[in-house]
Design a protein around this motif. Structure first.
Motif, PDB file in Angstrom:
ATOM      1  N   GLY A 154       6.748   2.968   6.080  1.00  0.00           N
ATOM      2  CA  GLY A 154       7.608   3.194   4.920  1.00  0.00           C
ATOM      3  C   GLY A 154       8.118   1.901   4.319  1.00  0.00           C
ATOM      4  N   MET A 155       8.488   0.958   5.180  1.00  0.00           N
ATOM      5  CA  MET A 155       8.947  -0.342   4.681  1.00  0.00           C
ATOM      6  C   MET A 155       7.834  -1.052   3.916  1.00  0.00           C
ATOM      7  SD  MET A 155      10.046  -3.778   6.775  1.00  0.00           S
ATOM      8  CE  MET A 155       8.315  -4.038   7.197  1.00  0.00           C
ATOM      9  N   GLY A 186      12.430   5.196  -6.852  1.00  0.00           N
ATOM     10  CA  GLY A 186      12.322   5.197  -5.397  1.00  0.00           C
ATOM     11  C   GLY A 186      13.263   6.179  -4.729  1.00  0.00           C
ATOM     12  N   ASN A 187      14.374   6.474  -5.387  1.00  0.00           N
ATOM     13  CA  ASN A 187      15.336   7.414  -4.805  1.00  0.00           C
ATOM     14  C   ASN A 187      14.779   8.826  -4.689  1.00  0.00           C
ATOM     15  OD1 ASN A 187      17.330   5.458  -4.505  1.00  0.00           O
ATOM     16  ND2 ASN A 187      18.160   5.803  -6.547  1.00  0.00           N
ATOM     17  N   TYR A 188      13.738   9.134  -5.470  1.00  0.00           N
ATOM     18  CA  TYR A 188      13.135  10.461  -5.387  1.00  0.00           C
ATOM     19  C   TYR A 188      12.491  10.696  -4.022  1.00  0.00           C
ATOM     20  CZ  TYR A 188      13.707  11.274 -10.411  1.00  0.00           C
ATOM     21  OH  TYR A 188      14.237  11.479 -11.658  1.00  0.00           O
ATOM     22  N   GLY A 189      12.172   9.610  -3.315  1.00  0.00           N
ATOM     23  CA  GLY A 189      11.568   9.748  -1.996  1.00  0.00           C
ATOM     24  C   GLY A 189      12.521  10.276  -0.945  1.00  0.00           C
ATOM     25  N   VAL A 203       2.609  11.685  -8.484  1.00  0.00           N
ATOM     26  CA  VAL A 203       3.028  10.292  -8.664  1.00  0.00           C
ATOM     27  C   VAL A 203       3.697   9.765  -7.398  1.00  0.00           C
ATOM     28  CG1 VAL A 203       4.608   8.770  -9.912  1.00  0.00           C
ATOM     29  CG2 VAL A 203       3.240  10.439 -11.168  1.00  0.00           C
ATOM     30  N   LEU A 204       4.580  10.562  -6.809  1.00  0.00           N
ATOM     31  CA  LEU A 204       5.311  10.130  -5.619  1.00  0.00           C
ATOM     32  C   LEU A 204       4.434  10.074  -4.375  1.00  0.00           C
ATOM     33  CD1 LEU A 204       8.691  12.063  -6.060  1.00  0.00           C
ATOM     34  CD2 LEU A 204       8.265   9.627  -6.417  1.00  0.00           C
ATOM     35  N   THR A 205       3.243  10.656  -4.464  1.00  0.00           N
ATOM     36  CA  THR A 205       2.338  10.647  -3.314  1.00  0.00           C
ATOM     37  C   THR A 205       1.265   9.574  -3.425  1.00  0.00           C
ATOM     38  OG1 THR A 205       2.673  13.024  -2.966  1.00  0.00           O
ATOM     39  CG2 THR A 205       0.737  12.035  -1.940  1.00  0.00           C
ATOM     40  N   TRP A 206       0.672   9.405  -4.609  1.00  0.00           N
ATOM     41  CA  TRP A 206      -0.502   8.546  -4.724  1.00  0.00           C
ATOM     42  C   TRP A 206      -0.343   7.364  -5.675  1.00  0.00           C
ATOM     43  CZ3 TRP A 206      -2.863   9.772  -0.647  1.00  0.00           C
ATOM     44  CH2 TRP A 206      -3.009  11.100  -0.241  1.00  0.00           C
ATOM     45  N   VAL A 207       0.576   7.426  -6.621  1.00  0.00           N
ATOM     46  CA  VAL A 207       0.731   6.335  -7.590  1.00  0.00           C
ATOM     47  C   VAL A 207       1.864   5.399  -7.168  1.00  0.00           C
ATOM     48  CG1 VAL A 207       1.119   5.735 -10.010  1.00  0.00           C
ATOM     49  CG2 VAL A 207      -0.115   7.843  -9.424  1.00  0.00           C
ATOM     50  N   LEU A 208       3.034   5.955  -7.033  1.00  0.00           N
ATOM     51  CA  LEU A 208       4.203   5.238  -6.498  1.00  0.00           C
ATOM     52  C   LEU A 208       4.638   6.022  -5.258  1.00  0.00           C
ATOM     53  CD1 LEU A 208       6.112   4.695  -9.868  1.00  0.00           C
ATOM     54  CD2 LEU A 208       4.794   2.975  -8.607  1.00  0.00           C
ATOM     55  N   PRO A 209       3.998   5.784  -4.132  1.00  0.00           N
ATOM     56  CA  PRO A 209       4.123   6.692  -2.979  1.00  0.00           C
ATOM     57  C   PRO A 209       5.445   6.596  -2.212  1.00  0.00           C
ATOM     58  CG  PRO A 209       2.755   4.831  -2.392  1.00  0.00           C
ATOM     59  CD  PRO A 209       3.071   4.672  -3.858  1.00  0.00           C
ATOM     60  N   PHE A 210       6.548   6.756  -2.923  1.00  0.00           N
ATOM     61  CA  PHE A 210       7.853   6.700  -2.272  1.00  0.00           C
ATOM     62  C   PHE A 210       8.071   7.883  -1.328  1.00  0.00           C
ATOM     63  CE2 PHE A 210       8.799   4.157  -6.162  1.00  0.00           C
ATOM     64  CZ  PHE A 210       9.135   2.977  -5.518  1.00  0.00           C
ATOM     65  N   ALA A 211       7.287   8.946  -1.501  1.00  0.00           N
ATOM     66  CA  ALA A 211       7.419  10.089  -0.594  1.00  0.00           C
ATOM     67  C   ALA A 211       7.053   9.706   0.835  1.00  0.00           C
ATOM     68  CB  ALA A 211       6.540  11.246  -1.074  1.00  0.00           C
ATOM     69  N   PHE A 212       6.259   8.644   0.994  1.00  0.00           N
ATOM     70  CA  PHE A 212       5.882   8.193   2.333  1.00  0.00           C
ATOM     71  C   PHE A 212       6.985   7.355   2.986  1.00  0.00           C
ATOM     72  CE2 PHE A 212       1.734   9.146   0.500  1.00  0.00           C
ATOM     73  CZ  PHE A 212       1.122   9.817   1.550  1.00  0.00           C
ATOM     74  N   VAL A 213       8.080   7.156   2.275  1.00  0.00           N
ATOM     75  CA  VAL A 213       9.221   6.449   2.852  1.00  0.00           C
ATOM     76  C   VAL A 213      10.204   7.436   3.475  1.00  0.00           C
ATOM     77  CG1 VAL A 213      11.108   4.829   2.384  1.00  0.00           C
ATOM     78  CG2 VAL A 213       8.967   4.640   1.107  1.00  0.00           C
ATOM     79  N   GLY A 214      10.252   8.638   2.931  1.00  0.00           N
ATOM     80  CA  GLY A 214      11.233   9.609   3.400  1.00  0.00           C
ATOM     81  C   GLY A 214      10.660  10.928   3.860  1.00  0.00           C
ATOM     82  N   VAL A 236      -0.916   4.065   7.043  1.00  0.00           N
ATOM     83  CA  VAL A 236      -2.138   3.711   6.305  1.00  0.00           C
ATOM     84  C   VAL A 236      -1.793   3.356   4.861  1.00  0.00           C
ATOM     85  CG1 VAL A 236      -4.386   4.526   5.506  1.00  0.00           C
ATOM     86  CG2 VAL A 236      -3.545   5.198   7.775  1.00  0.00           C
ATOM     87  N   ILE A 237      -1.007   4.218   4.217  1.00  0.00           N
ATOM     88  CA  ILE A 237      -0.596   3.959   2.836  1.00  0.00           C
ATOM     89  C   ILE A 237       0.207   2.662   2.764  1.00  0.00           C
ATOM     90  CG2 ILE A 237       0.780   4.813   0.904  1.00  0.00           C
ATOM     91  CD1 ILE A 237      -1.781   6.357   1.303  1.00  0.00           C
ATOM     92  N   GLY A 238       1.062   2.436   3.760  1.00  0.00           N
ATOM     93  CA  GLY A 238       1.855   1.211   3.786  1.00  0.00           C
ATOM     94  C   GLY A 238       0.987  -0.031   3.855  1.00  0.00           C
ATOM     95  N   ILE A 239       0.004  -0.018   4.752  1.00  0.00           N
ATOM     96  CA  ILE A 239      -0.890  -1.174   4.902  1.00  0.00           C
ATOM     97  C   ILE A 239      -1.709  -1.388   3.633  1.00  0.00           C
ATOM     98  CG2 ILE A 239      -2.918  -2.033   6.143  1.00  0.00           C
ATOM     99  CD1 ILE A 239      -1.775  -0.669   8.658  1.00  0.00           C
ATOM    100  N   VAL A 240      -2.206  -0.299   3.050  1.00  0.00           N
ATOM    101  CA  VAL A 240      -3.024  -0.409   1.838  1.00  0.00           C
ATOM    102  C   VAL A 240      -2.213  -1.005   0.689  1.00  0.00           C
ATOM    103  CG1 VAL A 240      -4.197   0.913   0.033  1.00  0.00           C
ATOM    104  CG2 VAL A 240      -4.641   1.428   2.443  1.00  0.00           C
ATOM    105  N   PHE A 241      -1.037  -0.455   0.436  1.00  0.00           N
ATOM    106  CA  PHE A 241      -0.238  -0.931  -0.696  1.00  0.00           C
ATOM    107  C   PHE A 241       0.267  -2.353  -0.465  1.00  0.00           C
ATOM    108  CE2 PHE A 241      -0.543   3.120  -2.558  1.00  0.00           C
ATOM    109  CZ  PHE A 241      -0.052   3.042  -3.851  1.00  0.00           C
ATOM    110  N   PHE A 242       0.663  -2.655   0.760  1.00  0.00           N
ATOM    111  CA  PHE A 242       1.145  -4.011   1.008  1.00  0.00           C
ATOM    112  C   PHE A 242      -0.012  -5.008   0.958  1.00  0.00           C
ATOM    113  CE2 PHE A 242       2.976  -7.516   3.534  1.00  0.00           C
ATOM    114  CZ  PHE A 242       4.149  -7.689   2.816  1.00  0.00           C
ATOM    115  N   GLY A 243      -1.174  -4.591   1.447  1.00  0.00           N
ATOM    116  CA  GLY A 243      -2.347  -5.458   1.365  1.00  0.00           C
ATOM    117  C   GLY A 243      -2.724  -5.758  -0.076  1.00  0.00           C
TER     118      GLY A 243
END
Length: 261
Positions: A154-155, A186-189, A203-214, A236-243
């Motif tokens: 999530g971070m 991000g608060n929507y997560g 959007v919260l799942t695949w575009v701006l995946p803040f749902a994976f934070v909460g 996985v999503i975290g590593i992909v987006f941060f990468g």
């Protein structure tokens, strides 16, 4: 090992500096706790008018909120780059950063860290314990490991998104920033995605995946089997987006020509 040593040197220096202004430190911690309490009260007030929200109970949503606070606290502590454009591009401080033999993003993360934000993680865990007890949740031996994995994921999601937003400054000269708007999104997560319409959910799942934070990682501990796949996708999503954010950052740094150019 070199980067680890540098990290702890920065932390030690940061603590020395903050301890010289203890009153300011305690005020900031109190302000953060007050803000978190207000959000918690909001949830309680909402459930004063209904028993379920999209099929979720009050304690389940409180649990999700508590989980959200933990990766968000880590993000707030180490990715305080909301003013990157103004400080490092417009004022030219990135020139100073690039003269050192350390990755530029790593330096900025260390320069802007706010370790007092880690108290938010303590609050989040306390909220989770309260909600978990109310829900009668049981802890298995794998849960602490998965909790750690989901929190780091999530971070990285949060960090990756905001690093990519900061990278816009390498290509755009405008002083304005979309950072504040993104913080609001991000608060929507914090809340279950199935209370939103299909577009926002996508959007919260695949575009701006803040749902994976909460909601997605927290759903695993709540026993929501329909969300288990998304829960385990969190790291996985975290590593992909941060990468992707690191690659974008490196590309932006290569394009950077210095202040005034």
């Amino acid at each position: 090992m070199f980067y680890i040593a540098i990290f702890f040197q920065y932390v030690a220096q940061y603590m020395k500096t903050r301890m010289q202004y203890r009153a300011d430190l305690f005020v900031e911690i109190f302000s953060d706790l007050l803000f978190q309490a207000v959000n918690l009260i909001f949830i309680i007030v909402v459930f004063g008018h209904t028993n379920l929200l999209g099929g979720w109970t009050r304690d389940e949503i409180i649990f999700i909120y508590g989980f959200f606070l933990v990766p968000y606290a880590l993000f707030s502590s180490f990715f305080n780059i909301w003013d990157f454009n103004e400080r490092y591009i417009v004022k030219g401080e990135l020139d100073r950063i690039l003269t050192r033999p350390i990755h530029s993003l790593f330096q900025i993360v260390l320069e802007r860290m706010e370790l007092e934000s880690l108290f938010g993680a303590v609050t989040g865990i306390a909220v989770m314990i309260y909600a978990g007890n109310s829900l009668g949740l049981e802890i298995s031996w794998t849960d602490p490991f998965l909790f750690f994995l989901f929190v780091i994921g999530g971070m990285l999601v949060y960090g990756g998104i905001f690093v990519m937003i900061a990278c816009i400054s390498f290509w755009a000269d405008a002083r304005t920033s979309i950072m504040p708007m993104m913080y609001n999104i991000g608060n929507y997560g914090r809340y279950p995605v199935d209370i939103y319409n299909s577009v926002i959910r996508f959007v919260l799942t695949w575009v701006l995946p803040f749902a994976f934070v909460g909601v997605y990682p927290a759903s695993y501990f709540l026993g929501k089997e329909e969300w288990f796949l998304y829960s385990f996708l969190t790291p996985v999503i975290g590593i992909v987006f941060f990468g992707i954010s690191i690659l974008t950052w490196n590309s932006g740094v290569k394009r950077y020509r210095g202040a005034g150019n």
